[in-house]
Structure formats: structure tokens, C-alpha cells
Design a protein around this motif. Sequence first.
Motif, mmCIF file in Angstrom:
data_model
loop_
_atom_site.group_PDB
_atom_site.id
_atom_site.type_symbol
_atom_site.label_atom_id
_atom_site.label_comp_id
_atom_site.label_asym_id
_atom_site.label_seq_id
_atom_site.Cartn_x
_atom_site.Cartn_y
_atom_site.Cartn_z
ATOM 1 N N UNK A 142 -2.133 2.004 -12.130
ATOM 2 C CA UNK A 142 -1.038 2.261 -13.062
ATOM 3 C C UNK A 142 -0.073 3.324 -12.546
ATOM 4 N N UNK A 143 -0.591 4.328 -11.857
ATOM 5 C CA UNK A 143 0.304 5.345 -11.299
ATOM 6 C C UNK A 143 1.223 4.727 -10.250
ATOM 7 N N UNK A 144 0.664 3.859 -9.418
ATOM 8 C CA UNK A 144 1.469 3.204 -8.385
ATOM 9 C C UNK A 144 2.498 2.264 -9.006
ATOM 10 N N UNK A 145 2.109 1.562 -10.057
ATOM 11 C CA UNK A 145 3.078 0.691 -10.742
ATOM 12 C C UNK A 145 4.246 1.500 -11.281
ATOM 13 N N UNK A 169 14.334 -15.645 -1.875
ATOM 14 C CA UNK A 169 13.443 -15.554 -3.038
ATOM 15 C C UNK A 169 14.262 -15.294 -4.299
ATOM 16 N N UNK A 170 13.816 -15.875 -5.406
ATOM 17 C CA UNK A 170 14.412 -15.594 -6.712
ATOM 18 C C UNK A 170 13.718 -14.427 -7.400
ATOM 19 N N UNK A 171 12.465 -14.214 -7.064
ATOM 20 C CA UNK A 171 11.606 -13.233 -7.736
ATOM 21 C C UNK A 171 10.494 -12.902 -6.755
ATOM 22 N N UNK A 172 10.077 -11.654 -6.715
ATOM 23 C CA UNK A 172 8.968 -11.222 -5.868
ATOM 24 C C UNK A 172 7.926 -10.562 -6.749
ATOM 25 N N UNK A 173 6.668 -10.990 -6.629
ATOM 26 C CA UNK A 173 5.605 -10.328 -7.391
ATOM 27 C C UNK A 173 4.796 -9.447 -6.448
ATOM 28 N N UNK A 174 4.694 -8.186 -6.803
ATOM 29 C CA UNK A 174 4.118 -7.165 -5.949
ATOM 30 C C UNK A 174 2.660 -6.920 -6.340
ATOM 31 N N UNK A 175 1.796 -6.959 -5.354
ATOM 32 C CA UNK A 175 0.375 -6.669 -5.554
ATOM 33 C C UNK A 175 0.037 -5.338 -4.881
ATOM 34 N N UNK A 176 -0.443 -4.384 -5.652
ATOM 35 C CA UNK A 176 -0.760 -3.051 -5.132
ATOM 36 C C UNK A 176 -2.244 -2.979 -4.772
ATOM 37 N N UNK A 177 -2.531 -2.587 -3.538
ATOM 38 C CA UNK A 177 -3.906 -2.337 -3.116
ATOM 39 C C UNK A 177 -4.215 -0.851 -3.230
ATOM 40 N N UNK A 178 -5.448 -0.542 -3.644
ATOM 41 C CA UNK A 178 -5.921 0.840 -3.682
ATOM 42 C C UNK A 178 -7.344 0.879 -3.130
ATOM 43 N N UNK A 203 0.858 -1.182 0.000
ATOM 44 C CA UNK A 203 0.000 0.000 0.000
ATOM 45 C C UNK A 203 0.892 1.228 0.000
ATOM 46 N N UNK A 204 0.769 2.065 -1.009
ATOM 47 C CA UNK A 204 1.598 3.256 -1.091
ATOM 48 C C UNK A 204 0.923 4.413 -0.360
ATOM 49 N N UNK A 205 1.037 4.375 0.952
ATOM 50 C CA UNK A 205 0.561 5.464 1.807
ATOM 51 C C UNK A 205 1.399 5.470 3.075
ATOM 52 N N UNK A 206 1.715 6.672 3.558
ATOM 53 C CA UNK A 206 2.457 6.802 4.807
ATOM 54 C C UNK A 206 1.532 6.960 6.008
ATOM 55 N N UNK A 207 0.245 7.030 5.768
ATOM 56 C CA UNK A 207 -0.746 7.252 6.823
ATOM 57 C C UNK A 207 -1.233 5.904 7.348
ATOM 58 N N UNK A 208 -0.953 5.620 8.609
ATOM 59 C CA UNK A 208 -1.329 4.333 9.183
ATOM 60 C C UNK A 208 -2.827 4.117 9.144
ATOM 61 N N UNK A 209 -3.600 5.139 9.492
ATOM 62 C CA UNK A 209 -5.052 4.989 9.498
ATOM 63 C C UNK A 209 -5.574 4.683 8.093
#
Length: 288
Positions: free
Chosen positions: A275-278, A258-267, A187-193
Amino acid sequence: MDLAGVGVWSSQLRYGDAGEAAEAAAELEELGFTALWIPDVGGPVLDSVGQLLSSTKEVVIATGILNLWMHEPADVATAYASLTAEHGERFLLGIGVSHAPLIDSKEPGLYKKPLAATRAYLDAIDATDNPVPVASRVLAALGPKMLELSATRSRGAHPYLVTPDHTRYAREHLGDGPLLLPEQTVLLTKDKDEARALGTDWLRSYLALPNYANNLLRSGFTQEDVSSVSDRLFDAIIAWGDEETVLRRVNEHLSAGADHVCVQVLTADPREFPRAQWRQLAAALRNL
């Protein structure tokens, strides 16, 4: 088949608008992600694989995972042969046994003996006229027995909803050689809440599935952690913060084996293509 670096795990690429999925896949390839992973909770997942392969040139398209209860082995083998003949060896077949509540809700009693069912499914694929090569398939695996099966009957393991500590545990059980390809939710947010508001219900839906809950208990979390979705558990499963936070978590997985990590973005909107987060992540991950 390049399975180093970082990939993207995305339900939108599977269930979102097909036109935007094609555009997004092409952009993700240009951004440098090495694999695109899509889930399977019903429907023609192999058609989606074909569409994503057609939209890209070199990136690996992987199922994370193809639900073995929903697809006949012969059909999967035939589709694999057709897709690789057309697009080259870019299709990584991730196979998984799913979860009893999901499978039995449609056909009560179908889900049983997951390890034996997975082994039998692989046997059936291997018995077809066009078996999927061991080097082109991986298994969803969390516990020691499924990890062992991943090491002996496939190219490796694709654990989902796990921590870097589990990655270390999985590498120990796989040994050297088999690929280890964990998923990491971010999750690309610095806000814990805000992070808790966006991620808690998402995480709770997975914790209701025994395979995931039991794996976390086995990993040292308590029943209270699981029941309450504690901060400790939330922070261990979901990497939230800025791009550097995500980069650190990816590096923790890689350092753990790990050899590879696949990242899942939540919004906030799960139907939205992030797409902006990617793009943000791609810029940061170039520092890996």
C-alpha cells in the motif's frame, strides 16, 4: 467503462485477507487508479470480483486472467450478468488459456490447442442465455494469432510479462480500435542488488512457462538470456528504481500503443499489500 490511464495488477487483492483487500481497493480507487486487476490460479475468482466491486464505486474490476480451464462458460456468463446488474458495467472479463505445466499438473493432457480452446470457450459463452458482451471482455494474448483473436472476438488484449517493444508489436497486430492493456512489473528500489534479489526468482518462475519464454525468444532475447535471467532481460521486464523510473516505463508503453497499463508492485513479502508503494506511484502517476 474507463480503461485509460494506469491500473493496479495485484495477487494480494485476490488471495490476501478479504477485509484488507476491500480497504485497499477503496483506497486505490481514491488514489486515481482506473482499474484493479486480479489473477486466477484456482478458487472462486468471480466471488473476489464481486467483493471488490462491492468495495468500490466507479473503478473497473478486471480478471487478469480468468483461467478458462477452471470455469464453465455458463457459470461465468451467469455471474457476469448478476454482477453487472448489481454494480453496473464495471467488470472487465479477462479470459486466458494459462499454461500447459500448470493445467496438466492437475489433469494430464487437458491443455491442448490453446487458440482453438479459447475460440471454443468464447463460442460457448456467446451461446448462453446471458452472453458476456464483446465490449466487456479481453483476452490474454502474446503471439500474433491470439492477438488477432483478441481483436475480432473481444474488446482487446491483456499481455502479461512484456516489454514496450512487445506493446508496439501487439498494437501493430491489433490495429486501431481494440484496446491494448499490458501489465508492467515494478520494484521501487534504486539498489541493483536488492532489485535482483527481490525479482530474479519471481521472474524465473514465469520463464519456466513455455508461453512466456517463447514470447521473449520471439521478441529478440536469446536462450541464454532466458536461462540465466540476464540483466538485459531483467531490466526489460521489470522496471526498477524510483517512481520516475516507473513513470518513464509506463509512458514507453503508452507511446508504443497501449491504452492502459496495469502496474504490479513486487516486494520482499509477496503476501504483503504494497500500500505504501501504491501511494508513492499514485503521486508520481498524476504527472501522466
